[in-house]
Write an enzyme that holds these catalytic residues in place. Structure first.
Site, mmCIF file in Angstrom:
data_model
loop_
_atom_site.group_PDB
_atom_site.id
_atom_site.type_symbol
_atom_site.label_atom_id
_atom_site.label_comp_id
_atom_site.label_asym_id
_atom_site.label_seq_id
_atom_site.Cartn_x
_atom_site.Cartn_y
_atom_site.Cartn_z
ATOM 1 C CG ASP A 103 13.044 17.905 -20.447
ATOM 2 O OD1 ASP A 103 13.266 17.870 -21.664
ATOM 3 O OD2 ASP A 103 13.829 18.439 -19.632
ATOM 4 C CG ASP A 118 17.199 22.307 -22.947
ATOM 5 O OD1 ASP A 118 16.129 22.728 -22.466
ATOM 6 O OD2 ASP A 118 17.706 21.217 -22.659
ATOM 7 C CD GLU A 146 14.593 14.408 -26.307
ATOM 8 O OE1 GLU A 146 15.077 13.988 -25.234
ATOM 9 O OE2 GLU A 146 13.859 15.398 -26.393
#
Ligand SMILES: *[C@@H]1O[C@H](CO)[C@@H](O)[C@H](O)[C@H]1NC(C)=O
Ligand SMILES: *[C@@H]1O[C@H](CO)[C@@H](O)[C@H](O)[C@H]1NC(C)=O
Ligand SMILES: *[C@@H]1O[C@H](CO)[C@@H](O)[C@H](O)[C@H]1NC(C)=O
Ligand SMILES: *[C@@H]1O[C@H](CO)[C@@H](O)[C@H](O)[C@H]1NC(C)=O
Ligand SMILES: *[C@@H]1O[C@H](CO)[C@@H](O)[C@H](O)[C@H]1NC(C)=O
Ligand SMILES: *[C@@H]1O[C@H](CO)[C@@H](O)[C@H](O)[C@H]1NC(C)=O
Ligand SMILES: *[C@@H]1O[C@H](CO)[C@@H](O)[C@H](O)[C@H]1NC(C)=O
Ligand SMILES: *[C@@H]1O[C@H](CO)[C@@H](O)[C@H](O)[C@H]1NC(C)=O
Length: 899
Positions: free
Chosen positions: A441, A590, A444
């Site tokens: 997770d 999310d 990015e």
């Protein structure tokens, strides 16, 4: 390479010349940039090379115009044309082969064999790609000049009016319409942490491929291999066009001929690579939540699922507020709430019950003293010199969940060893957390510290990361005397930027380039790592940013294979770049507990599976943020059972939504998991097929009915495998739904009754909160497990029932792939084919893997009457028109009989 005469070129490549448009002098804008002129060209058997020269005074709007470009055109396969426009000097950054290995175009194909035709206009330079058979122009850049500057590239293609365009990461990662808007529309690529996945904004992924579907004129794909931030603009104000605006890189295009939608999927898989095959158990039901307080809370959830009789295949833990990690530090366990003995007890319990365990790992390492195993990871990383660095050689710091953090530099050759070794230690099967798969997770990468993030330590405290203040003191994030963290790193290992090495042009504005893409987070360095950071190999984050999550994915796959060398890794990531599917699956980020997110998950899933080749995909069932509702969560259980990746996941401040929490959800979930598991081998076979050929396991209706214009804009129904049409209820509190059935024969999946599609909407009433409309497409044969089970291990001991759903021509086909479900290398596999035509049923193929179970029955649908005589016992149901032929024989060899 030889120069040949123009006549021959026109014949092979269609070179023509046209007069440049006169440009009146005025203040320069991008529209006035001079464009390029094609000067000289040469060709080989299957490639065409040309030099392009800037056609006038540079406009230098967003950096410097490049004077000399090279055009390379390769006919790579009969269905794939490669068009590269780059700088002659090879200094401009290009996506490195180590991240995205280029397809081998060397063998090539002759232009005369290709289904595509390339042509070029010399002045002003433009090019076009057309279909050879029909002459249909697919891509045409004339009418708008190429702009190629140091920090901005633009290229525009004309398109037919009101085109049917799909993909471009949008539907994947932009919560926008499935079929793209064609007027006044921008799609932005710049991976970011986007809580709540807001509509119309850039999210976590970068997949620059679109499918252009033209009905009976065929479907083609256009892939741009470029990792720089970009805006794709689609507009119809100067004719219909699509325009690329990137912050750098080169134009590295792959044109995919199709002509069927599925052909484009397969052709893209040849470039992006075939997706990894997932373990069979990974298709089971997963439960997760951010915020399980301690190991006891985790144990309670496992026990409650069992008590409720809802099959739980895999339990997950997040970083949690007080979750498994100590102060949210990667590679740590909270010693009070998640002591290793308790965690190992839980994992042992799960393994003893044929269940699995997964935890989250974030890339950002807590940058502090070695107060625990996580501090150890940071100091080991510093010693091994694997973190991203500032220009002065100090480790670059941002702020993520644990406070001040450092980010691994995946381009550093030592980072893989560091990652492998951290995984070996922390996830050690004998002494550590013996996970079965992995969740990654925040890659990015996400950084909570807003640009310019000049004082991460102060930001960490003011933003409350981590939440327990005593542990985060400013001095704790700086090297302390005597602590390994203050070792001077052994100097910068960066490779000097060499001429011609495609490492990126010097002297660029890397933090905040002059052309502003429509990044929802503002400037490109905001809320992520600074884009002026230089990797150990000399590349800059400005160019590589959107590949960070994919590089973490590849590194994590290697680390997982090192832990369990014979097993297929299951890894679920948030951030992806083109090609990620060869390593990982993806959850859709999310989302929120809203009907909007429920609906949009369908388009996103279709895009990831059929267009981006990342078929292991699903949204957080019942929604992550916000509070779910009774009907939403029940409906989502039913829909989520048709996601390849089925996981219920929830935020810490939402109401609890494990399926056992409410009787309605329990009922819906049991029903949903029951049919999912009976279909699991069918799903596994579809995933295997995609792994072998790129044929999508989830697809839009137009893939199967490409000529039926009514299907083009359908985004709330989909095919699960080739044969199952899923049409969920999509409105809050509704118990009816209008579904589209193409003009074809279908069968209700649950009742077996035939339903003749009329090429029209069909109104369905009385669809309770625990039901979902599902149809079998005529022409299909489905291998179903006769009964479901509480785990996938038990499921594999169940017998099969084969369902034959004849098409309008009375024939049907299907297949079943079986292997051991988890080994990277299989000793034996079975690929069983089913065929039904002229009232004859045939089961054949290979039976090398011992399935170890039997065929209970073959059920023939749409039978107007029972046969007079049969070699087998049978039951006929006149209402559903289903004929059940009882077989009761091992599934270990061919079977053939006639009705
Ligand atoms: C579309 O064209 C209109 C008119 O020129 C313009 O106002 C608008 O900004 C354009 N949209 C995009 C996304 O380029
Ligand atoms: C299929 O998946 C396996 C396991 O992930 C992978 O090794 C292989 O390269 C993939 N492709 C093919 C064609 O097997
Ligand atoms: C960075 O993001 C924050 C939060 O969204 C925003 O308030 C700020 O304006 C952004 N800064 C820049 C420089 O884009
Ligand atoms: C969710 O429900 C809880 C308990 O009723 C409530 O405290 C919370 O504010 C709700 N959250 C949202 C986002 O509505
Ligand atoms: C759906 O039903 C719930 C419970 O009765 C109600 O609160 C809600 O307003 C309804 N929603 C709509 C869109 O009618
Ligand atoms: C799963 O286990 C429950 C008991 O926990 C049992 O009632 C149920 O029959 C089992 N389901 C299957 C499909 O075996
Ligand atoms: C494959 O065969 C080898 C040699 O017979 C054996 O050691 C191994 O366990 C087998 N693997 C599987 C997955 O069956
Ligand atoms: C599978 O079929 C065989 C043969 O009919 C039967 O003996 C066996 O009990 C069945 N297995 C299960 C799990 O139902």
């Amino acid at each position: 390479m030889t120069m040949i005469n123009a006549a021959a070129l026109v014949a092979a490549f269609g070179v023509a010349s046209a007069t440049a448009l006169a440009i009146e002098p005025r203040e320069p804008t991008v529209a006035d940039c001079p464009g390029y002129v094609l000067k000289t060209y040469s060709q080989t058997e299957n490639a065409f090379y040309a030099d392009l020269k800037l056609a006038g005074t540079p406009c230098n709007i967003y950096g410097q115009d490049l004077q000399d470009l090279q055009l390379v055109v390769e006919y790579q396969t009969v269905d794939r044309l490669h068009v590269l426009i780059k700088d002659v000097a090879n200094n401009v950054y290009q996506v490195p082969d180590e991240v995205f290995p280029r397809p081998d175009g060397a063998a090539g194909c002759l232009p005369s064999e290709s289904n595509l035709v390339f042509s070029v206009v010399t002045e002003p330079f433009s090019f076009a790609v057309a279909r050879k058979d029909s002459g249909e122009t697919l891509f045409n850049t004339s009418g708008s000049d190429l702009v190629f500057e140091s920090q901005y590239l633009r290229l525009r293609t004309q398109l037919p009016d009101q085109p049917h365009l799909y993909g471009l990461d949008m539907t994947g990662e932009h919560t926008d319409p499935f079929m793209l808007n064609t007027s006044d529309y921008t799609r932005t690529f710049w991976n970011r942490d986007a809580y709540g996945t807001p509509a119309g904004s850039n999210l976590y992924g970068h997949h620059d491929i679109y499918f252009d579907h033209r009905g009976d004129k065929g479907t083609h794909g256009v892939f741009l291999l470029n990792s720089n931030g970009a805006d794709i603009k689609i507009n119809d104000t100067a004719g219909q066009y699509l325009e690329y605006n990137t912050l750098g890189g080169v134009f590295d295009f792959y044109f995919l001929n199709g002509p069927e939608p599925r052909d484009v999927s397969r052709q893209y898989a040849e470039i992006a690579k075939l997706p990894a095959l997932q373990p069979y158990w990974g298709l089971g039901y997963h439960n997760c939540r951010y915020g399980y307080q301690d190991a006891y809370a985790v144990a309670e959830v496992i026990a409650n699922y069992s008590k409720a009789g809802i099959p739980l295949e895999t339990m997950w833990t997040d970083i949690v507020r007080k979750d498994y990690m100590e102060l949210r530090r990667t590679f740590s366990l909270d010693p009070e709430r998640f002591p290793i003995e308790r965690v190992r007890e839980i994992v042992d319990y799960l393994h003893d019950h044929q269940q699995h365990y997964i935890v989250m790992v974030d890339p950002a390492m807590y940058a502090g003293p070695a107060t625990g195993p996580s501090g150890g990871a940071y100091s080991r990383g510093v010693e091994q010199n694997v973190f991203l660095k500032e220009d002065n050689g100090s480790v670059y710091h941002g702020v993520v969940w644990p406070g001040v953090t450092a980010f691994p530099d995946w381009f550093n050759p030592d980072t893989q060893d560091f990652w492998n070794s951290e995984f070996q230690m922390f996830f050690d099967a004998d002494s550590g957390v013996d996970i079965d798969a992995l969740w990654i997770d925040m890659n990015e990468p996400s950084n909570f510290c807003t640009y310019p993030c000049s004082d991460p330590a102060a930001f960490a405290i003011s933003s409350g990361n981590p939440p327990a203040p005593p542990e985060v003191r400013p001095e704790s994030v700086r090297p302390i005397s005597g602590f390994p963290g203050d070792f001077q790193p052994p100097g910068l290992q960066r490779r000097a930027v060499q001429d011609g090495a495609m490492m990126g042009l010097p002297d660029r504005e890397l933090l905040d380039p002059p052309y502003h893409i429509n990044n929802a987070a503002g400037i490109i360095s905001n809320l992520t790592s600074n884009t002026n950071l230089v990797h150990s190999n000399g590349l800059v984050m400005y160019d590589t940013h959107d590949m960070y999550g994919s590089m973490m994915s590849s590194a994590s796959r290697i680390a997982m294979e090192a832990r369990r060398p014979t097993k297929r890794p299951l890894i679920i990531t948030r951030s992806t770049f083109a090609g990620a599917g060869k390593d990982v699956g993806h959850w859709l980020g999310d989302n929120l507990s809203t009907w909007f997110h429920y609906r949009i998950s369908i388009a996103q899933m279709i895009a990831f599976s059929s267009m981006f080749q990342i078929p292991m995909v699903g949204a957080d069932i019942c929604g992550f943020g916000g509070n779910t509702t009774d009907s939403l969560c029940a409906r989502w259980a039913l829909l989520g059972a048709f996601y390849p990746f089925m996981r219920n996941h929830n935020g810490f401040d939402s109401i609890a939504q494990e399926f056992y929490q409410k009787p309605l959800w329990t009922e819906a979930a049991k029903y949903a998991i029951d049919y999912r598991y009976r279909l699991l081998d069918y799903l596994y076979t579809a995933m295997w097929q995609q792994n072998q050929t790129g044929d999508p396991s989830i697809s839009a209706l137009y893939f199967t009915y490409p000529q039926d214009t009514n299907t083009f804009n359908i985004s709330e129904q989909f095919f699960f495998g080739d044969s199952i049409l899923v049409s969920p209820v999509v409105e809050e509190n509704a118990t009816s739904v209008d579904i589209y059935l193409p003009n074809d024969i279908f069968y209700d999946f649950f009742t077996y009754e035939p339903v003749q599609g009329q090429g029209a909407m069909l109104h369905l009433d009385n669809v309770s909160y625990t039901e979902i409309p599902v149809h079998i497409k005529g022409g299909s044969i489905l291998p179903l497990r006769t009964n479901s089970a509480n785990t996938t291990t038990e499921l594999r001991k169940e017998n099969f029932t084969i369902v034959v759903a004849p098409g309008t021509d009375g024939a049907a086909k299907g297949q079943l792939y079986v292997d051991d479900g988890e080994s990277l290398v299989q000793n034996a596999t079975s690929l069983i084919t089913f065929d039904y035509s002229d009232k004859k049923f045939d089961m054949a193929g290979t039976f090398d893997y011992d399935v170890g179970v039997s065929v209970d029955a073959v059920i023939f649908l749409g039978q107007a009457q029972a046969p007079a005589v049969m070699g087998y016992g049978f039951d006929y149901n006149a209402t559903s028109q289903a004929l059940r032929v009882n077989i009761g024989q091992p599934l270990n060899g061919p079977l053939s009989f006639s009705l």
